[in-house]
Scaffold this active site. Structure first.
Site, PDB file in Angstrom:
ATOM      1  NE  ARG A  60      -2.867   0.288   3.351  1.00 43.83           N
ATOM      2  CZ  ARG A  60      -2.221   0.541   4.490  1.00 43.83           C
ATOM      3  NH1 ARG A  60      -1.617   1.710   4.666  1.00 43.83           N
ATOM      4  NH2 ARG A  60      -2.162  -0.353   5.458  1.00 43.83           N
ATOM      5  CE1 TYR A  72     -18.202  10.811 -14.672  1.00 46.62           C
ATOM      6  CE2 TYR A  72     -17.024  10.746 -12.588  1.00 46.62           C
ATOM      7  CZ  TYR A  72     -17.764  10.115 -13.566  1.00 46.62           C
ATOM      8  OH  TYR A  72     -18.076   8.781 -13.431  1.00 46.62           O
ATOM      9  CE  LYS A  99     -13.454   7.883 -18.159  1.00 44.67           C
ATOM     10  NZ  LYS A  99     -13.398   7.826 -16.739  1.00 44.67           N
ATOM     11  CG  ASP A 147     -11.239  15.725 -13.946  1.00 43.78           C
ATOM     12  OD1 ASP A 147     -10.489  15.322 -14.846  1.00 43.78           O
ATOM     13  OD2 ASP A 147     -12.223  15.078 -13.528  1.00 43.78           O
TER      14      ASP A 147
END
Ligand code: PLP
Length: 387
Positions: free
Chosen positions: A46, A101, A198, A173
């Site tokens: 992690r 978004y 994306k 973003d």
């Protein structure tokens, strides 16, 4: 070194153990320590993983994080945005743009509020109006350019200046623009976020998110929050993201070229009332986009059918190469209706207020040939007009 060379070579050096030109995928969750309390760079999956680190190194270079900052890779774009939101405190205010978004809207309005974080939206394309949205407790500004789904263009440099003079940091973003076309850190933005699902990934076959930061303190704080909350990108996704990034520039430039051709053609059709694409001279943000986006205007666009909701619904169900699906940024073209799909998380009144009409159609233009995509849309239009 040029962008596309760095995308292939930085952070992706050959495996020193075997000479393999593609670094291996490190799946280990934990690492042997030389002695109790002796910490090596990698000790627990992690906190750090070599495959993730390779991808983060590439991203940090492409985004221009500089020697003090860095990039952080997450399980999804929303996990990346959530890390930024989780770094805020109860009572802090977030001022967000109004063309964002749907999932970000939901995170801010339905999750951040549970921790006492206040949120309001304002039109970030109108700087005077946007400035009125600042409050004494505004700690974070969050905008998207091009915006989703209206493709509005926000002047990143101007909003960064406004944010700093009002005592806030600015995050953006930049998923639609990608670092190929726009590198916001160079324009004064503090935090750049991408859904790596994306364009970074580029093949619609993985989920991921990234944050890129140039300020040391901010980078270290967000790295701390990431490790504490755990939304990291896994090793396989890190490998796929690195592989996708190697062709990022080529894909984005080519997809932008096809998009420009499609936007011009759509704009010439009388059945289409409005085409939202920043490459068109008629787009209200065109002049800013020319400054802020280099090499093209991206591969996302939206448009409105004169014939309205039912016709739009028929249109999105009548294409062959444009597949009916949310998401974007892959080599295959996608089509969707924001009101019922990507922006269904908005409440209806806010959708109407922010210009997301029921007849709007959004395209993600892939790598197929312009001629095939044009024929596909032309056929869908004639089907839609039969309604
Ligand atoms: C512009 C934009 N930002 C963020 C996200 C969220 O990314 P993810 O789905 O990887 O969580 C999306 C997803 O569609 C998006 O389109």
């Amino acid at each position: 070194m040029k962008f596309r060379t760095r995308a292939i070579h930085i952070g992706q050096e050959k495996d020193p153990a075997t000479g393999a030109v593609v670094p291996p995928i490190h799946m280990a969750s934990t690492y042997v320590q030389p002695g109790a309390g002796d910490w090596l760079p990698f000790h627990y999956g992690r906190s750090g993983n070599p495959t993730r680190h390779g991808f983060e190194t590439t991203v940090a270079n492409l985004e221009g994080c500089g020697p003090d900052g860095g990039a952080l890779a997450f399980a999804t774009g929303m996990a990346a945005t959530h890390c930024v939101v989780a770094s805020l405190k109860s009572g802090d205010h977030v001022l967000a743009g109004s063309d964002i978004y749907g999932g970000t809207y939901r995170l801010l309005h339905q999750i951040a509020n549970r921790a006492g974080v206040k949120v309001s939206l304002a039109d970030s394309t109108d700087l005077a109006k946007f400035e009125e949205g600042f409050r004494p407790n505004t700690k974070l500004v969050w905008v998207e350019s091009p915006g989703n789904p209206r493709m509005t263009i926000t002047d990143y440099a101007a909003v960064a200046e406004l944010s700093h003079s009002n005592g806030a940091i600015m995050g953006c973003d930049n998923t639609f623009a990608t670092p190929v076309l726009t590198r916001p850190l160079e324009l004064g933005v503090d935090i750049v976020m991408h859904s790596a699902t994306k364009y970074y990934g580029g093949h619609s076959d993985m989920m991921g998110g990234v944050l890129a930061i140039s300020n040391k303190e901010l980078y270290e704080d967000l790295a701390y929050v990431q490790n504490a909350t755990g939304g990291i990108m896994g090793p396989l996704e890190s490998f796929l993201s690195s592989r996708g990034t190697k062709t990022l520039e080529l894909r984005v430039l080519e997809q932008s070229k096809t998009s420009m051709q499609l936007a011009r053609w759509l704009d010439s059709l009388p059945e289409i009332s409005k085409v939202n694409y920043p490459g068109l001279e008629s787009h209200p943000g065109h002049e800013i986009a020319k400054r802020q986006m280099q090499g093209g205007f991206g591969a996302m666009m939206s448009f409105e059918l004169e014939a309205g909701f039912e016709a739009a619904k028929k249109f999105v169900g009548s294409t062959r190469f444009f597949q009916l699906a949310v998401s974007l940024g892959g080599v295959e073209s996608l089509i969707e209706q924001p009101a019922s799909m990507s922006h269904a998380a908005y409440d209806a009144a806010d959708r109407a207020k922010h210009g997301i009409t029921d007849g709007m159609i959004r395209l993600s233009v892939g790598l197929e040939a312009f001629e095939d995509l044009q024929k596909d849309l032309s056929h869908a239009l004639s089907e839609a007009l039969k309604v």
